[in-house]
Design an enzyme around this catalytic site. Structure first.
Site, PDB file in Angstrom:
ATOM      1  N   ALA A   1      19.375  61.056 -19.593  1.00 51.82           N
ATOM      2  CA  ALA A   1      18.298  60.825 -20.590  1.00 51.82           C
ATOM      3  C   ALA A   1      19.533  60.138 -22.302  1.00 51.82           C
ATOM      4  CB  ALA A   1      17.493  61.569 -21.043  1.00 51.82           C
TER       5      ALA A   1
ATOM      6  N   ASP B   1      12.670  63.766 -21.021  1.00 52.43           N
ATOM      7  CA  ASP B   1      13.660  63.943 -21.403  1.00 52.43           C
ATOM      8  C   ASP B   1      14.182  63.543 -22.305  1.00 52.43           C
ATOM      9  OD1 ASP B   1      14.366  65.545 -19.577  1.00 52.43           O
ATOM     10  OD2 ASP B   1      14.648  64.189 -18.186  1.00 52.43           O
TER      11      ASP B   1
END
Length: 396
Positions: free
Chosen positions: A126, A169
């Protein structure tokens, strides 16, 4: 910074109009494994992550090198994205693929990335995705909002990379602020940034402990996607028992089913799916109670809920490698650790903890000695870091 500049010069020569960007790693103290079911989550970004040094290319060409992974990734944003190649460049290609759904990209990116910690459990994917979406946004002048950055990075991970996760995330990487807890409803996207002590803010009484097991993993090679399907199936079963109109499994989430419906039918459910549902409902309850403890300035209660989250992850969600389970048990018995759990998907990777800053040295010694006594084969790869919560992805 000197290392990134010298690396850029080695790969690409002297560059003009260079941009610097930092994209942090993240942890989720409460709200584990529920974002893909549109649950309630919490999170921190922290002061370790992925650094970018890059410039624009007017040809549309992407040329990205990493000081953490092998290979120079090259492709062109003006052309359709190729299929996945099974390397770190898939995240770069995924970001381009997601943006191409809505934009005509003309400018490429040439640069260097460097991660500051080992991969595993901190959502480095992420951090890389959100950072690269922001880089593409900057050189192409797209004017993306923070919410759009989250959405495009999430779309890339699901639709191109193939990991069926939620937005936890990406939201942590983008939205977090130092010394505040992110509280996020992943169904509505509504979020709050809560100071410790709520209306009576006070300094944080802890730092973040990051305990790498020494075992790496890749989420797309674990049971992560299977767990997502099991949770959706649990919701489908409950809706069927209740006589509700069923939708496609892809569009079904446990958040669509009230906890009272689960309690009504849980004894009829196949045991595996009952455990998945139990984790979801109990974890969302822990998030709600944890936010109350955080606002009250009760780090002891908040930490115990984090331990409870890990217990449910082990026994209801059924994730965790033997190494992570051993690390968790050691943490739970170590003085100065308020709470801790697996980080990320919890299939290998790392454990995280909230630790008393005055006891970091003894925590490091105790955890290291006990863990390596059980797993001496990880002596060269086991690592411990202590970090502070930080703000989200930003240009420097």
């Amino acid at each position: 910074m000197t290392t990134l500049r010298s690396a850029y010069r080695t790969f690409f020569g002297d560059g003009d109009n260079l941009y610097r960007l930092f994209s942090p790693y993240r942890i989720c103290p409460l709200g584990a494994h529920v974002d893909h079911q549109h649950g309630l989550v919490t999170g921190f970004a922290f002061d370790s992550g992925i650094e970018f040094l890059f410039s624009a290319t007017d040809s549309g060409k992407v040329e990205m090198a990493s000081l953490s992974f092998e290979g120079l990734m090259t492709f062109n944003v003006r052309r359709p994205v190729d299929e996945r190649q099974g390397n770190w460049g898939d995240y770069l290609r995924g970001a381009v693929w997601a943006l191409q759904q809505d934009f005509r990209l003309t400018e490429g990116v040439r640069g260097i990335v460097r991660g500051s910690m080992p991969i595993g459990g901190l959502s480095s994917s992420a951090a890389l995705l959100c950072g690269f979406v922001m880089a593409l946004d900057r050189v192409n002048g797209l004017g993306l909002s923070r919410r759009q950055i989250i959405d495009y990075a999430s779309r890339a991970e699901r639709g191109y990379v193939g990991l069926n996760n939620g937005i936890l995330d990406q939201a942590c990487v983008v939205l977090c602020e130092a010394d505040k807890l992110l509280y996020l409803d992943t169904r509505t996207g509504e979020h709050r940034l809560i100071p410790f002590g709520g209306d009576n803010p006070r300094p944080l009484p802890f730092r973040l402990g990051i305990f790498f097991s020494g075992v790496t993993r890749k989420l797309t090679g674990t049971d992560y996607n299977l767990r997502v399907s099991e949770c959706k199936t649990a919701a489908w079963i409950l809706q069927a028992y209740e006589g509700d109109r069923l939708r496609e499994l892809e569009d079904t989430r446990l958040r669509d089913v009230g906890e009272a419906v689960f309690e009504k039918h849980r004894d009829r459910m196949p045991a595996r799916f009952a455990r998945r549902a139990k984790h979801f409902y109990s974890e969302c309850d822990r998030v709600t109670e944890g936010v109350r403890a955080w606002e009250a300035g009760d780090i002891g209660r908040f930490g115990q809920l984090v331990f409870g989250s890990c217990e449910s992850s082990m026994y209801n969600y059924e994730c965790g490698s033997p190494e992570l389970i051993e690390l968790y048990r050691i943490m739970k018995e170590t003085e100065g650790i308020y709470g801790g759990r697996f980080s990320g998907a919890g299939f290998k990777g790392a454990c995280i903890a909230l630790v008393d800053p005055s006891r970091e040295d003894e925590i490091r010694q105790t955890v290291t000695e006990r863990y390596l006594a059980k797993y001496p084969q990880y002596r060269d790869t086991f690592e411990i870091y202590f970090c502070n919560p930080s703000g989200g992805v930003s240009f420097l």
